[in-house]
Design a protein around this motif. Structure first.
Motif, short mmCIF file in Angstrom:
data_model
loop_
_atom_site.label_atom_id
_atom_site.label_comp_id
_atom_site.label_asym_id
_atom_site.label_seq_id
_atom_site.Cartn_x
_atom_site.Cartn_y
_atom_site.Cartn_z
N CYS A 1 0.84 -1.20 0.00
CA CYS A 1 0.00 0.00 0.00
C CYS A 1 0.87 1.24 0.00
O CYS A 1 1.99 1.23 0.51
CB CYS A 1 -0.92 0.00 1.22
SG CYS A 1 -2.13 1.32 1.14
N HIS B 1 -0.15 3.94 1.48
CA HIS B 1 -0.50 4.64 2.71
C HIS B 1 0.09 3.88 3.89
O HIS B 1 0.56 2.75 3.73
CB HIS B 1 -2.03 4.71 2.89
CG HIS B 1 -2.67 5.79 2.06
ND1 HIS B 1 -2.07 6.36 0.97
CD2 HIS B 1 -3.89 6.38 2.17
CE1 HIS B 1 -2.88 7.27 0.45
NE2 HIS B 1 -3.99 7.31 1.15
N ALA B 2 0.02 4.48 5.07
CA ALA B 2 0.54 3.81 6.26
C ALA B 2 -0.45 4.01 7.40
O ALA B 2 -0.08 4.46 8.49
CB ALA B 2 1.90 4.38 6.62
N CYS B 3 -1.73 3.72 7.14
CA CYS B 3 -2.78 4.02 8.12
C CYS B 3 -2.46 3.40 9.47
O CYS B 3 -2.05 2.23 9.56
CB CYS B 3 -4.13 3.49 7.64
SG CYS B 3 -4.60 4.21 6.06
N CYS C 1 -4.31 0.14 10.10
CA CYS C 1 -4.45 -0.77 8.96
C CYS C 1 -4.66 -2.21 9.44
O CYS C 1 -3.96 -2.71 10.29
CB CYS C 1 -3.22 -0.70 8.07
SG CYS C 1 -3.36 -1.82 6.67
N TYR C 2 -5.67 -2.86 8.84
CA TYR C 2 -6.03 -4.22 9.25
C TYR C 2 -5.17 -5.27 8.56
O TYR C 2 -5.12 -6.41 8.97
CB TYR C 2 -7.51 -4.45 8.91
CG TYR C 2 -7.86 -3.91 7.55
CD1 TYR C 2 -7.64 -4.66 6.41
CD2 TYR C 2 -8.33 -2.60 7.41
CE1 TYR C 2 -7.89 -4.13 5.16
CE2 TYR C 2 -8.57 -2.07 6.16
CZ TYR C 2 -8.36 -2.84 5.03
OH TYR C 2 -8.58 -2.31 3.79
N ASN C 3 -4.50 -4.89 7.44
CA ASN C 3 -3.72 -5.89 6.68
C ASN C 3 -2.53 -6.39 7.47
O ASN C 3 -1.86 -5.63 8.17
CB ASN C 3 -3.16 -5.25 5.40
CG ASN C 3 -4.20 -5.16 4.32
OD1 ASN C 3 -3.96 -4.60 3.28
ND2 ASN C 3 -5.36 -5.73 4.56
N GLY D 1 -4.72 -4.29 0.88
CA GLY D 1 -3.76 -3.31 0.44
C GLY D 1 -4.37 -2.27 -0.51
O GLY D 1 -5.53 -1.94 -0.43
N ASN E 1 -7.75 3.35 -1.87
CA ASN E 1 -7.65 4.58 -1.08
C ASN E 1 -7.72 5.81 -1.99
O ASN E 1 -7.68 6.94 -1.50
CB ASN E 1 -6.39 4.59 -0.21
CG ASN E 1 -5.11 4.47 -1.03
OD1 ASN E 1 -5.01 4.97 -2.15
ND2 ASN E 1 -4.11 3.81 -0.46
S1 SF4 Z 1 -4.48 -1.02 3.05
FE1 SF4 Z 1 -6.04 0.53 3.50
S2 SF4 Z 1 -5.97 0.77 5.72
FE2 SF4 Z 1 -4.05 -0.26 5.12
S3 SF4 Z 1 -2.55 1.38 4.85
FE3 SF4 Z 1 -3.51 0.99 2.85
S4 SF4 Z 1 -5.18 2.45 2.70
FE4 SF4 Z 1 -4.58 2.32 4.84
#
Ligand code: SF4
Ligand code: SF4
Lengths: 368, 88
Positions: free
Chosen positions: A29, A31-33, A36-38, A71, A98
């Motif tokens: 991904c 992003h680095a939320c 994040c559930y992944n 992701g 996202n």
């Molecule tokens: S997979 Fe979704 S929740 Fe996880 S970091 Fe990426 S955008 Fe954020």
């Protein structure tokens, strides 16, 4: 025509014949939320050829609705090859992203190659500082707004999905207005879930009790809620609490087959099964989750009778299993929401003198 | 419309057959179309290779219907598919 479709869906439910699947193409991904559930395991993700093979098996298994997600699915270099193959195989596509990469040319390419029914995009706030506090990516809110505009300009439906946290709870109404202004729909989820590996940290971000009470009972939030008045659940005897392992399934980037997106108990690997038919009705995992889903409906009925708001619980077996190690244990987030949902319903009932009954049957339950 | 025509399903249409009924989804239409079993046989074979005449023969073979009735029903059905931009 709608009735024929409903009958097909009811049959799919009662015979456990899935019509939908969710395909996590990658855990990578941009992003680095923070929540994040992944949970990547370091295994090798599916190659293009393996993804094509998985698509073929799902098409042969008669899956119609397919969600491509991650992701972030759009970071896969072969995303459009996979989307084109999915269309060639006759799937109705949804994409969950996202939105960060969707500029004008990308939106046009999505329309031309994937032509999805809908794109779902995560939103975490109406103000940059709120959204970006969660994504940890500067400029990401503006990118979401641009993505929605670019997709809408291509005539693609967009649905914004918002996990409501204590950080963004006071922006719910602004996010709702933003969605309307952009021509998108929006769905708020006030129940935060743990990470897929069971890490409970994200649950600490749950919205405050004061907000949840307002969200469910204050008429100002009626437009933002999925149900303007919460409807008590109605599970017929012997009916499952949700469609886990029944109407849909999820596939991770390594090929693991899960009963649904939230309940990560592997029923097998799509790379090694010749046909999904080989495992769907014989997998001990799938048989057990279906049975547990029926038992849970009975339990919720009992907790309602014991005055514990079970009848207002949008219960998720997957979250309960992840968070408490017991798929039938009532977890605090759902209990809190159920109490406020019940309060909202009782207040509405006292005011109007009316009652509501869930007449949607299995069609109103979570099927993914 | 005549029996030599060769039509193709709209390539944007996603569909599967459930309980003998084609369930058809088009991205720009809110409604999902569920087609009855005879219509589904027609729909499934509108693949750009068969003439309407070929499809009519199949219908008469598979269903208890006279050729005249089958032909009238086939033309009406194909008309409605064209109206809904489901075939070209
Ligand atoms: S997979 Fe979704 S929740 Fe996880 S970091 Fe990426 S955008 Fe954020
Ligand atoms: S409620 Fe939870 S366990 Fe049930 S189908 Fe939905 S995500 Fe899966």
């Amino acid at each position: 025509m709608a009735n024929a479709l409903e009958q097909i869906k009811v049959n799919s439910w009662s015979r456990a014949v899935p019509m939908a699947a969710l395909f996590e193409l990658t855990f990578v991904c941009n992003h680095a939320c923070t929540f994040c559930y992944n949970c990547p395991t370091g295994q090798k993700e599916m190659t293009t050829a393996e993804a094509f093979d998985a698509l073929r098996k799902m098409a042969e298994f008669n899956i119609l609705y397919l969600t491509l997600t991650g992701g972030e699915p759009l970071v896969r270099r072969d995303f459009f090859e996979i989307a084109a193959e999915a269309r060639r195989l006759g799937f109705a596509l949804r994409i969950y992203t996202n939105g960060f990469l969707i500029d004008e040319p990308m939106a046009a390419k999505i329309k031309q190659i994937a032509n999805p029914l809908e794109i779902e995009i995560s939103l975490h706030g109406a103000r940059p500082e709120t959204h970006e506090k969660l994504t940890c990516v500067p400029g990401s809110l503006q990118k979401v707004i641009n993505a929605v505009r670019n997709l809408r300009a291509q005539g693609i439906k967009v649905n914004l999905k918002v996990p409501v946290t204590r950080d963004n709870q006071e922006e719910v109404l602004d996010m709702h207005r933003l969605a309307i202004d952009l021509g998108a729909t929006i769905v708020f989820d006030p129940v935060i879930t743990p990470r897929d590996d069971g890490d409970k940290d994200p649950v600490n971000l749950m919205a405050t009790d004061d907000f949840l009470r307002r969200y469910w009972t204050d008429p100002a939030y009626a437009g933002a809620r999925r149900e303007p008045v919460p409807v008590p659940r109605h599970d017929a005897p012997g009916e499952a609490v949700c469609g886990t392992g029944r109407t849909a399934f999820a596939l991770d980037p390594y090929g693991n087959i899960f009963p649904c997106v939230q309940w990560r108990r592997s029923a097998g690997n799509i790379k090694t099964v010749a046909s999904l038919r080989d495992i769907w009705h014989t997998s001990p995992v799938l048989i057990e989750v279906r049975r547990t889903a029926v038992e849970m409906a009975d339990k919720l009925r009992d907790t309602q009778q014991a005055g514990k708001a079970g009848g207002f619980c949008n219960f998720c077996l997957g979250v309960a299993d992840l968070q408490l190690g017991d798929p039938k244990a009532i977890y605090p987030q759902i209990q809190k929401n159920a109490e406020f949902r019940q309060q909202a319903y009782e207040e509405w009932k006292a005011k109007t003198g009316e009652t509501l009954e869930d007449t949607g049957g299995v069609l109103s339950k979570c099927a993914m | 419309m005549d029996l030599t025509m060769v039509l193709t399903r709209n390539p944007d249409a996603a569909y599967r057959i459930y309980d003998g009924q084609a369930t058809v989804v088009l991205p720009d239409q809110a409604e999902v179309n569920v087609i009855n079993p005879i219509g589904s046989l027609v729909w499934d074979r509108l693949d750009g290779t068969r003439t309407l005449g070929d499809i009519l023969t199949l219908i008469v073979e598979e269903f208890d219907v006279t050729p005249e009735q089958a032909r009238a029903d086939l033309f009406a059905f194909v008309d409605s598919l064209r109206e809904h931009r489901m075939v070209r």
